[in-house]
Write an enzyme that holds these catalytic residues in place. Structure first.
Site, PDB file in Angstrom:
ATOM      1  N   LYS A 187     -83.159 -34.960  35.792  1.00  0.00           N
ATOM      2  CA  LYS A 187     -82.488 -34.376  36.963  1.00  0.00           C
ATOM      3  C   LYS A 187     -82.585 -35.346  38.140  1.00  0.00           C
ATOM      4  O   LYS A 187     -81.621 -35.548  38.878  1.00  0.00           O
ATOM      5  CB  LYS A 187     -83.122 -33.022  37.320  1.00  0.00           C
ATOM      6  CG  LYS A 187     -82.716 -31.890  36.388  1.00  0.00           C
ATOM      7  CD  LYS A 187     -81.235 -31.601  36.528  1.00  0.00           C
ATOM      8  CE  LYS A 187     -80.775 -30.409  35.725  1.00  0.00           C
ATOM      9  NZ  LYS A 187     -79.328 -30.231  35.746  1.00  0.00           N
ATOM     10  N   TYR A 221     -86.988 -33.395  31.238  1.00  0.00           N
ATOM     11  CA  TYR A 221     -85.916 -32.682  31.958  1.00  0.00           C
ATOM     12  C   TYR A 221     -86.002 -32.968  33.458  1.00  0.00           C
ATOM     13  O   TYR A 221     -85.000 -33.308  34.103  1.00  0.00           O
ATOM     14  CB  TYR A 221     -86.046 -31.180  31.678  1.00  0.00           C
ATOM     15  CG  TYR A 221     -85.209 -30.281  32.565  1.00  0.00           C
ATOM     16  CD1 TYR A 221     -83.868 -30.047  32.286  1.00  0.00           C
ATOM     17  CD2 TYR A 221     -85.766 -29.660  33.684  1.00  0.00           C
ATOM     18  CE1 TYR A 221     -83.109 -29.215  33.103  1.00  0.00           C
ATOM     19  CE2 TYR A 221     -85.017 -28.827  34.500  1.00  0.00           C
ATOM     20  CZ  TYR A 221     -83.685 -28.608  34.204  1.00  0.00           C
ATOM     21  OH  TYR A 221     -82.943 -27.782  35.010  1.00  0.00           O
ATOM     22  N   SER A 237     -82.083 -29.887  40.357  1.00  0.00           N
ATOM     23  CA  SER A 237     -83.106 -28.856  40.134  1.00  0.00           C
ATOM     24  C   SER A 237     -84.254 -29.009  41.117  1.00  0.00           C
ATOM     25  O   SER A 237     -84.576 -30.126  41.540  1.00  0.00           O
ATOM     26  CB  SER A 237     -83.653 -28.951  38.713  1.00  0.00           C
ATOM     27  OG  SER A 237     -84.779 -28.096  38.565  1.00  0.00           O
TER      28      SER A 237
END
Ligand SMILES: NC(=O)c1ccc[n+]([C@@H]2O[C@H](COP(=O)([O-])OP(=O)(O)OC[C@H]3O[C@@H](n4cnc5c(N)ncnc54)[C@H](OP(=O)(O)O)[C@@H]3O)[C@@H](O)[C@H]2O)c1
Length: 253
Positions: A163, A159, A146
């Protein structure tokens, strides 16, 4: 003359794309199948979306359902892919969950669930599927990362960190698997309007703020990642390992 078609061909390759019932994963499954691969599509649960994706992708595609938050389900997904396809040559770690919790409101449950789906499931699928790749001395492991690895959103620090952790895993394994003909890379998308962020992106101020950060001045489309994925998963990308390819309209700049 170089046979470009053969270089990018995935004919005869067997692929598992996690989280491919919708969004970016569905587009990747479609693109890899168009390059000749037989694809196992996957969703958290059996659904019309998953069945529709399998029908759309064609080329002998199959459906596998299972929640990556549960170890038993992860193992079952790997077993089903191996038995239905007769082996897996290309693993695309696309499924993830993101929970919007600020740094001072991180809950244990959401933390644990994100670790399970976004990192532990990846390691476990690799452990189950990479040995066959090693035996055949050919394999591709593609983690979907991401833009948040380099431009973290304050709304989802866990999150973003996971990643980056998955990309670290890809680099670590890239070195270990290089001599076995297996590449491990990360394809990191920028902002793409999909089911996961559609609600958040109804906020006009947020859309404008994000768009201003993108030199190309627009969000990506799910299909924008197909070219990079086919390149990294085919023989065209055979000498590329341990990289993170940002496909983000320049947002990282
Ligand atoms: N959208 C973006 O802006 C963006 C930006 C950067 C990176 N990414 C990354 O790109 C990848 C795809 O994102 P997307 O936006 O296309 O996703 P999406 O539209 O939200 O689709 C999520 C997919 O993952 C599956 N899934 C969700 N929770 C799961 C679980 N617990 N176990 C197994 N499967 C699960 C869903 O299956 P069901 O259909 O059964 O629910 C679905 O197939 C993700 O890794 C995401 O982090 C996205």
């Amino acid at each position: 003359m170089v046979d470009l078609k053969a270089l990018f061909s995935l004919t005869g390759k067997r692929v598992l794309v996690t989280g491919s019932s919708r969004g970016i994963g569905r587009a990747l499954a479609s693109g890899l199948a168009a390059a000749g691969a037989r694809v196992a599509l996957h969703g958290a649960t059996a659904s019309q979306a998953l069945d529709g994706a399998v029908a759309e992708v064609g080329n002998g595609a199959i459906a596998i359902a299972g929640d990556l938050a549960t170890i038993q389900a992860v193992d079952a997904i790997a077993e089903q892919a191996l038995s239905a396809l007769g082996g897996v040559d290309i693993l695309v770690l696309n499924a993830s969950i993101e929970v919007r919790e600020a740094w001072d409101a991180i809950s244990h449950d959401a933390f644990a669930r994100q670790v399970a789906v976004n990192l532990e499931a990846s390691t476990r699928l690799i452990s189950a599927l990479a040995p066959g790749m090693v035996d055949r001395r050919w394999g591709r492991i593609l983690g979907i990362g991401s833009i948040q690895e380099v431009k973290e959103s304050p709304a989802m620090p866990v999150y973003a960190g996971l990643k980056a952790a998955q990309t670290s895993l890809m680099r670590n394994l890239a070195r270990q698997f290089a001599a076995s003909g297996i590449t491990c890379n990360t394809l990191a998308p920028g902002v793409v309007e999909t089911d996961r962020n559609r609600q958040a992106l109804t906020d006009a101020a947020l859309r404008e703020r994000l768009t201003r950060q993108i030199p190309m001045a627009h969000f990506g489309e799910a299909d924008d990642f197909i070219g990079a994925a086919v390149f990294l998963c085919s023989d065209a990308g055979r000498y590329v390992t341990g990289v993170r390819l940002l496909v983000d309209g320049g947002m990282h700049l």
